[in-house]
Design a protein around this motif. Structure first.
Motif: not given
Length: 118
Positions: A38-40, A44-46, A67-69, A72-74
């Motif tokens: 979730a941090g990754e 992306l929007t930081q 989508g990839e991040e 990963d979370i899902l």
């Protein structure tokens, strides 16, 4: 429609088991991994404004990374639920129903206030 959560979980467990990764997938480690991923996603929007994010999401490369991040979370979340014996689809449907009761349309429409403040 796409693959359902049960089929994704089945494929994910097969992937994990083929690699003998189950010993590394204790509940604490899986939950930690959800947070790390979730941090990754957040990264992306930081430091970007909403307008900058809206512009970037139109770019195929950004959408792919997003989508990839999200995937990963899902996937880690599916492993958490499998480990804990939780049916995520059922829990998510129940949570939508609970939120509908806490946030009735006539009081919640157009406001971001918490249900206790409606």
């Amino acid at each position: 429609m796409g693959t359902d959560l049960h089929e994704l979980t089945r494929r994910l467990i097969a992937f994990r088991d083929e690699r003998d990764w189950q010993p590394f997938h204790g509940l604490r480690n899986l939950i930690s991994s959800v947070s790390i991923e979730a941090g990754e996603l957040l990264e992306l929007t930081q430091w970007l404004s909403d307008a900058e994010i809206d512009a970037r999401v139109r770019a195929p490369e950004f959408r792919q990374r997003l989508g990839e991040e999200a995937a990963d979370i899902l996937l880690y979340l599916l492993l958490v639920c499998e480990k804990a014996g939780i049916d995520l689809s059922e829990c998510a449907a129940r949570k939508i129903d609970q939120n509908a009761a806490k946030y009735p349309v006539e009081r919640a429409r157009g406001t971001a206030r918490k249900y206790t403040e409606l």
